[in-house]
Write a protein that holds these residues in place. Structure first.
Motif, short mmCIF file in Angstrom:
data_model
loop_
_atom_site.label_atom_id
_atom_site.label_comp_id
_atom_site.label_asym_id
_atom_site.label_seq_id
_atom_site.Cartn_x
_atom_site.Cartn_y
_atom_site.Cartn_z
N VAL A 61 54.15 54.82 68.06
CA VAL A 61 55.10 53.85 68.23
C VAL A 61 55.33 52.94 67.86
O VAL A 61 54.49 52.40 68.39
CB VAL A 61 56.18 54.28 69.42
N LEU A 62 56.09 51.99 66.87
CA LEU A 62 55.78 50.50 66.88
C LEU A 62 56.59 50.02 67.99
O LEU A 62 57.36 50.28 68.59
CB LEU A 62 56.39 50.24 65.13
N ASP A 63 55.86 48.93 68.73
CA ASP A 63 56.66 47.98 69.66
C ASP A 63 57.49 47.29 68.72
O ASP A 63 57.43 46.40 67.86
CB ASP A 63 54.91 47.39 70.06
N GLU A 64 58.10 46.95 69.37
CA GLU A 64 59.29 46.11 68.85
C GLU A 64 59.28 44.74 69.37
O GLU A 64 59.91 44.24 68.59
CB GLU A 64 60.87 46.55 69.88
N ASP A 65 58.77 44.58 69.93
CA ASP A 65 57.96 42.96 69.76
C ASP A 65 57.29 42.63 68.89
O ASP A 65 56.13 42.65 69.33
CB ASP A 65 57.74 42.98 71.28
N ILE A 66 56.76 42.41 68.48
CA ILE A 66 56.27 41.43 67.22
C ILE A 66 55.99 39.93 67.08
O ILE A 66 55.40 39.49 66.66
CB ILE A 66 55.74 42.21 65.70
N SER A 67 56.75 39.02 67.95
CA SER A 67 56.75 38.20 68.08
C SER A 67 55.08 37.08 68.20
O SER A 67 55.04 35.66 68.52
CB SER A 67 57.59 37.53 69.35
N PHE A 68 54.57 37.67 69.49
CA PHE A 68 53.35 37.27 69.30
C PHE A 68 52.45 36.62 68.28
O PHE A 68 51.42 37.24 68.13
CB PHE A 68 52.63 37.78 70.81
N ILE A 69 51.95 34.73 68.39
CA ILE A 69 50.78 35.03 67.57
C ILE A 69 49.72 34.34 68.72
O ILE A 69 49.90 33.24 69.66
CB ILE A 69 50.98 33.76 66.77
N ALA A 70 48.59 34.65 68.72
CA ALA A 70 47.80 34.21 68.86
C ALA A 70 45.97 33.69 68.36
O ALA A 70 45.60 35.04 67.16
CB ALA A 70 46.91 34.44 70.28
N VAL A 84 50.42 43.37 66.30
CA VAL A 84 51.20 43.95 66.63
C VAL A 84 50.70 45.57 67.38
O VAL A 84 50.06 45.83 66.99
CB VAL A 84 51.67 44.60 64.97
N TYR A 85 51.20 46.36 67.60
CA TYR A 85 50.75 47.02 68.79
C TYR A 85 51.74 48.69 68.08
O TYR A 85 53.26 48.81 68.20
CB TYR A 85 51.06 46.90 69.82
N LEU A 86 51.03 49.20 68.10
CA LEU A 86 50.99 51.27 67.74
C LEU A 86 50.61 51.49 69.34
O LEU A 86 49.71 51.53 69.67
CB LEU A 86 51.06 51.01 66.36
N THR A 87 51.35 52.16 69.87
CA THR A 87 52.18 53.24 70.94
C THR A 87 51.28 54.74 70.65
O THR A 87 52.13 54.86 69.68
CB THR A 87 52.43 53.20 72.00
N ILE A 88 50.01 55.47 70.86
CA ILE A 88 50.16 56.16 70.99
C ILE A 88 49.36 56.85 72.35
O ILE A 88 48.92 56.03 73.50
CB ILE A 88 48.77 56.43 69.78
N TYR A 124 45.82 49.50 68.13
CA TYR A 124 46.56 50.79 69.00
C TYR A 124 46.62 50.42 70.88
O TYR A 124 46.00 49.57 71.28
CB TYR A 124 45.67 52.12 69.33
N ASP A 125 47.64 50.75 71.12
CA ASP A 125 48.59 50.85 72.75
C ASP A 125 48.33 52.42 73.51
O ASP A 125 49.54 52.81 73.02
CB ASP A 125 48.90 49.86 72.74
N TYR A 126 47.07 52.05 74.68
CA TYR A 126 47.48 54.18 74.89
C TYR A 126 48.86 53.65 75.77
O TYR A 126 48.93 52.89 76.68
CB TYR A 126 46.05 53.93 75.35
N GLU A 127 49.67 55.29 75.85
CA GLU A 127 50.54 55.47 76.71
C GLU A 127 49.61 55.77 77.75
O GLU A 127 48.83 56.30 78.48
CB GLU A 127 50.76 57.06 76.11
N GLU A 128 50.65 55.21 78.91
CA GLU A 128 50.23 55.14 80.52
C GLU A 128 50.70 55.93 81.10
O GLU A 128 51.69 57.13 80.81
CB GLU A 128 50.43 53.83 80.95
#
Length: 155
Positions: A61-70, A84-88, A124-128
């Motif tokens: 699932v694509l995180d809807e907030d892709i506004s972060f730049i660093a 850009v984060y994908l939750t899995i 990847y962002d892991y589902e908690e």
């Protein structure tokens, strides 16, 4: 830029599809990404993200907030990257024997005064809350790609 910023980003369209399942363990478990300029004048871009994930997992699932730049350090120099984060679901990397190939297409538009990133970092962002917690894949750093200004694409 070299500072953390937030940009005004509107996601215009997303599409996630499993391309194939039942594949042997891939060489790399990092997400692969291609960034394309769709319309430079209107600041519209498209990301094509490909990820190998174990067959038993739900779709990413694509995180809807892709506004972060660093800034990120690369071998060449420091680049300002859009995160850009994908939750899995978490997975134990040694427990799976077959994998699925997923394709995630993201079309987005920057606000008129939003800064443009020099690169895109997909992570990847892991589902908690999953019993046992996540096992980190071999290379959790993701994939970095840059956007070429001279490339255009038809929608």
């Amino acid at each position: 830029m070299s500072t953390r910023v937030s940009s005004d980003v509107t996601i215009l369209h997303t599409h996630t599809a499993r391309v194939v399942r039942g594949l042997a363990k891939p060489f790399s478990l990092e997400p692969l990404v291609a960034a394309i300029t769709v319309n430079e004048t209107e600041k519209i871009y498209k990301l094509s993200i490909t990820a190998y994930l174990p067959d038993g997992l739900e779709k990413p699932v694509l995180d809807e907030d892709i506004s972060f730049i660093a800034p990120i350090d690369t071998d060449a120099n420091e680049l300002d990257a859009r995160y850009v984060y994908l939750t899995i679901e978490p997975w134990d990397i040694g427990a799976h024997h077959s994998y699925s190939l997923w394709n995630i297409e993201v079309k987005y538009q920057l606000g008129a005064t939003s800064p443009e990133a020099q690169a895109v970092l997909v992570l990847y962002d892991y589902e908690e809350g999953v019993p046992g917690g996540p096992e980190t894949p071999e290379t959790p750093r993701g994939t970095v790609t840059t956007v070429k200004r001279s490339t255009t694409a038809e929608d």
